[in-house]
Write an enzyme that holds these catalytic residues in place. Structure first.
Site, PDB file in Angstrom:
ATOM      1  N   SER A 194       1.073  -1.121  -0.125  1.00  0.00           N
ATOM      2  CA  SER A 194      -0.127  -0.169   0.048  1.00  0.00           C
ATOM      3  C   SER A 194       1.053   1.070   0.284  1.00  0.00           C
ATOM      4  O   SER A 194       1.955   1.631  -1.080  1.00  0.00           O
ATOM      5  CB  SER A 194      -0.917   0.029   1.186  1.00  0.00           C
ATOM      6  OG  SER A 194      -2.341   0.928   1.280  1.00  0.00           O
TER       7      SER A 194
ATOM      8  N   ASP B 113      -8.765  -4.746  -6.442  1.00  0.00           N
ATOM      9  CA  ASP B 113      -8.294  -3.976  -4.530  1.00  0.00           C
ATOM     10  C   ASP B 113      -8.944  -3.077  -5.008  1.00  0.00           C
ATOM     11  O   ASP B 113     -10.186  -1.822  -5.513  1.00  0.00           O
ATOM     12  CB  ASP B 113      -6.895  -3.695  -4.902  1.00  0.00           C
ATOM     13  CG  ASP B 113      -6.616  -2.286  -3.927  1.00  0.00           C
ATOM     14  OD1 ASP B 113      -7.237  -2.293  -2.922  1.00  0.00           O
ATOM     15  OD2 ASP B 113      -5.145  -2.543  -4.125  1.00  0.00           O
TER      16      ASP B 113
ATOM     17  N   HIS C 104      -7.700  -5.382  -1.421  1.00  0.00           N
ATOM     18  CA  HIS C 104      -6.210  -4.559  -0.989  1.00  0.00           C
ATOM     19  C   HIS C 104      -5.460  -5.122  -0.325  1.00  0.00           C
ATOM     20  O   HIS C 104      -4.070  -5.608  -0.351  1.00  0.00           O
ATOM     21  CB  HIS C 104      -6.568  -3.372   0.033  1.00  0.00           C
ATOM     22  CG  HIS C 104      -5.924  -2.960  -0.036  1.00  0.00           C
ATOM     23  ND1 HIS C 104      -4.572  -2.229  -0.851  1.00  0.00           N
ATOM     24  CD2 HIS C 104      -5.117  -2.029   0.748  1.00  0.00           C
ATOM     25  CE1 HIS C 104      -3.774  -1.414  -0.486  1.00  0.00           C
ATOM     26  NE2 HIS C 104      -3.885  -1.436   0.724  1.00  0.00           N
TER      27      HIS C 104
END
Length: 846
Positions: A702, A775, A809
């Site tokens: 991330s 995601d 994610h």
């Protein structure tokens, strides 16, 4: 494991001057890594309200088969819905549970448990007689109840209507024998069938500002809106000894909040028109009070009624104060509280929240004198007529958290932005003339944070309504404070319990955690003898629960969870500190392979794992450090697993981005400080003789992936990088990201400078990009990795782009995760081997 074929061009590799899309089968990493990834997770424990019993939940594996992710899934309204059973997908669950007696440690198995269980939302009844749980099956969500007092407890399915668990909590106890749950309407028809649209989809802006974060899974058509209505509509069902009945109307219930006596509930329902640019939490809504029979008693907020924009109202009529922050008073059976503000700003957005100035107005706010907030806290009892309101509190500054006690005492916090302080103050509810005592004052000025002690949070207990109120002795002479963030002499954050005397504000420390343990207070069970339940762990001891007797100077272990990852036993962990060039102290956890000998084995290849954080001053940055005394159990995505393969791991290495001046923002110096942090870390591992500075890779997930790409674009420090699920073009997140609140048009140069996409022509170090194809995290859409990869291809970079089917994610499918770890190891071995480095050096000389 069965090899599944990637049915899309999921893996791409750049070689020479060509790009190749590869259809490949899933691969597996080394067996040591598989053992870590597939290890059984540690159990989780839910104590009863009286702390006499506990439910212990277990899960067989932290991951699920790919097939589960590939099942039907609706992605609408910012939600991901299983259309077969009216539940949200991808949530965490347990596979089994058992009952534990805290006093004896005895465990009891539960009979009649559902097969292949997926257990969620375990709750205890008010008297601890029962506990309930949801079980998710292919076709419905079931509600089970267990009598915890029975000699041979059994799970009993109690729902006669299907449970709708799409929004928040699906059920709650009204009393021991009565449970309210959200159910799928019994007369529901077949799901809507998609038809040809009757026209185009149109969105329109009429000149009003509304900054929006980038969000996935939104409604895109009228058909989506019809599906949203169908799957999210539910009706309340009440189970009791008399059977099951439904109450109230069918609606889309965003949330419901029972009064302490369980006779009323605040209900938030969603209504059309829906937004195509925001998730369901921003949809038009109503807030009402219902009684326990489903009757609408009071409308608190009706978002379906639009304000008059034509200026027809009487300018001479006084403006009604705005109302916000509706909440139940925790120490009363059914007393509604709310904030009224003459300036139109609701300071308290909920029991714990505080409103802050809009992002676009923050720069203006800095130069304005502090406002005098004319906010007042009011209350009224059923039937909740505002005309009968009673003034509870008129704070001096912006109102923050309220912790209720009783009619004689409660505590609130307020905050002054001008004086840069936050105060914790006692008051007598509904007596605005009574004396208030400031218990303690904390600085909100980041330049002076290090000069103030760490105060605890006010300790709360369950009252007769099962609501949390602050613990206070019968004479109202003292309260307790507790928290987990008081630094010891080495700067490590420890748990603590303090006693605060109300008369003089004196604080006495009763207990504080100490090395070599990391400890967390679960609940104080005996205030007179100072006994509490603690979760305790160390570098060598797995987390377990203990009954701690402070005055008796002894403790008793009540759970005996074992290490399910013994392969990590030989890995050594060292907490290390070092300085960067400007003198800021940095830190990390250094992991070395089992049996490593510096003299014999020499310097190792290094994998660094990090995540940037923003700070306003050095003191604030230096307070943050990774835990030193926790038991190491790496998950699938952790860099620590590679210590089993001969790598030195610098995990959680400090990546502070500190503002250069109090009038500046941290991101104004993002790149320079990013580089300074990385240089300091590499210099350190090289200087102590364990890391080879010529064989270092950097990785992150991330914002850590974003960090990785930036480091590769702006330095020559690394031989390779692995960036997972990052955002690389900040113009695609134009209204802010992380702690950045300026929008793209106000800070264009900052956004561009921070975007590794802007410097793709400089990114020559080999980079492995990994992204879940689905995601749904704000800002990290798969297009971020896709566009960076395409730029690197066009510019002749060295890159490999791995797309994981069906993943969000975070990654959760066994096949995807094992292959992702395989690719990571392959990338490290390819570019950090001594042969590869020598070859690269020779090429650099040419």
């Amino acid at each position: 494991m069965k090899h599944l074929l990637l049915f899309i061009l999921g893996l791409t590799v750049l070689s020479s001057h060509l790009t190749y899309g590869q259809d490949i089968e899933y691969q597996q990493p080394p067996k040591e890594v598989i053992e870590i990834v597939m290890a059984k997770p540690m159990p989780t424990t839910l104590f009863s309200y009286g702390y006499g019993k506990a439910v212990v939940l277990q899960r067989d594996c932290a991951l699920v088969p790919l097939k589960k992710l590939a099942d039907d899934e609706l992605r609408i309204g910012g939600l991901r819905i299983n259309p077969d059973n009216f539940s949200e997908t991808r949530g965490s669950f347990s596979n089994s549970l058992y009952l534990m007696d805290v006093a004896t440690g005895k465990t009891t198995q539960i009979g009649n448990m559902p097969e292949n269980a997926e257990i969620k939302e375990v709750q205890w009844s008010p008297s601890d007689k029962y506990f309930c749980f949801l079980n998710v099956t292919e076709k419905e969500v079931e509600l089970y109840r267990v009598d915890a007092t029975a000699a041979e407890p059994r799970a009993e399915k109690i729902n006669t209507l299907k449970v709708n668990s799409i929004f928040g909590s699906a059920y709650t106890f009204i009393d021991d024998e009565t449970i309210i749950y959200k159910s799928v309407p019994a007369n529901i028809k077949e799901a809507p069938v998609k038809t040809l649209p009757s026209g185009p989809v149109v969105q329109e802006s009429l000149g009003k500002k509304k900054a929006l974060r980038t969000t996935q899974d939104l409604l895109t058509s009228p058909y989506d809106a019809v599906l949203y209505d169908y799957y999210c509509t539910s009706v309340f069902a009440v189970f009791s000894q008399e059977g099951t009945k439904t109450i109230g109307k069918n609606a889309i219930f965003r949330s419901y909040n029972m009064s302490p006596d369980r006779q009323y509930m605040m209900v938030t329902t969603e209504h059309r028109p829906y937004s195509y640019m925001e998730g369901h939490n921003s949809f038009t809504s109503k807030l009402e009070i219902w009684d326990i029979n489903g009757n609408n008693i009071k409308m608190l907020r009706d978002g379906t009624i639009k304000k008059d924009d034509d200026g027809d109202k009487d300018d001479k009529a006084p403006e009604e104060p705005s109302k916000s922050g509706y909440s139940w008073r925790a120490d009363k059976p059914a007393t509604l509280t709310w904030i009224e503000s003459d300036n139109g700003e609701g300071e308290m957005m909920g029991r714990f929240g505080m409103m802050t100035p809009a992002d676009d107005d923050k720069d203006k706010e800095k130069d304005k004198p502090e406002k005098t907030y004319t906010s007042r806290l009011y209350q009224c009892d059923a039937p909740f007529n505002f005309e009968d309101k009673v003034l509870v509190l008129n704070p001096e500054y912006r109102l923050g958290q309220i912790t209720w006690g009783n009619d004689k005492i409660a505590v609130y916090t307020d905050m002054s932005s001008k004086q840069k302080l936050r105060r914790t103050i006692t008051f007598v509810p509904c007596d605005t003339l009574a004396k208030r005592n400031i218990l303690f004052t904390e600085s909100t000025d980041t330049d002076t944070l290090g000069n103030f002690p760490v105060y605890g949070k006010i300790y709360t207990v369950r009252n007769q309504y099962n609501s949390r109120v602050m613990y206070i002795d019968k004479k109202i002479s003292y309260i307790y404070l507790a928290d987990t963030k008081r630094p010891d002499e080495n700067g490590d954050q420890m748990s603590f319990i303090d006693k605060l005397t109300l008369k003089n504000g004196k604080i006495e420390n009763l207990w504080m955690g100490a090395a070599p343990y990391q400890e967390r207070v679960i609940a104080i069970t005996d205030f007179a003898k100072l006994k509490f339940i603690s979760e305790r762990q160390s570098r060598t001891e797995v987390p377990n629960y203990y009954v701690v007797d402070v005055k008796g100077k002894k403790s008793r272990q009540i759970t005996f969870f074992e290490n399910t990852m013994p392969i990590m036993d030989g890995i050594t962990k060292q907490f290390v500190t070092y300085k960067r060039d400007d003198g800021l102290t940095l830190c990390a956890n250094l992991y070395l392979p089992a049996g490593y000998d510096k003299e014999r084995d020499g310097k190792l290849p290094v994998l660094m794992w990090g995540y940037p954080y923003e700070y306003k001053c050095f003191a604030e940055a230096e307070k943050v450090r990774p835990p030193r005394y926790n038991f190491v159990r790496p998950n699938y995505g952790s860099a620590i697993v590679w210590a089993t393969q001969g790598y030195a791991i610098l995990d959680g290495f400090s990546m502070p981005i500190v503002a250069s001046d109090k009038d500046k923002e941290p991101n104004d110096v993002f790149i320079s400080q990013l580089v300074m942090n990385a240089e300091a870390a590499i210099n350190f591992v090289d200087s102590i003789g364990v890391g080879d500075r010529d064989r270092v890779a950097v990785s992150g997930h991330s914002y850590g992936g974003f960090m990785t790409a930036n480091l590769l674009a702006h330095t020559k420090l690394f031989r390779a990088g692995i960036a997972r699920s990052g955002a690389y073009n900040r113009s695609l997140t134009p209204f802010g990201f992380q702690s950045e609140r300026r929008n793209y048009w106000k800070a264009k140069s900052i956004y561009d400078t921070m975007s590794p996409f802007t410097y793709a022509d400089k990114l020559k170090t080999p980079i492995l990009l990994i992204h879940g194809q689905m995601d749904n995290n704000s800002g990290t859409f798969p297009i971020q990795s896709e566009r960076l990869y395409q730029a690197l291809v066009g510019l002749g970079g060295t890159a490999r782009y791995l797309q994981l089917p069906y993943e969000s994610h975070g990654y959760s499918a066994i096949e995807n995760v094992l292959h992702m770890v395989y690719e990571t190891g392959r990338w490290l071995d390819t570019y950090l081997s001594k042969e590869a480095v020598e070859k690269a050096k020779a090429k650099e000389k040419k």
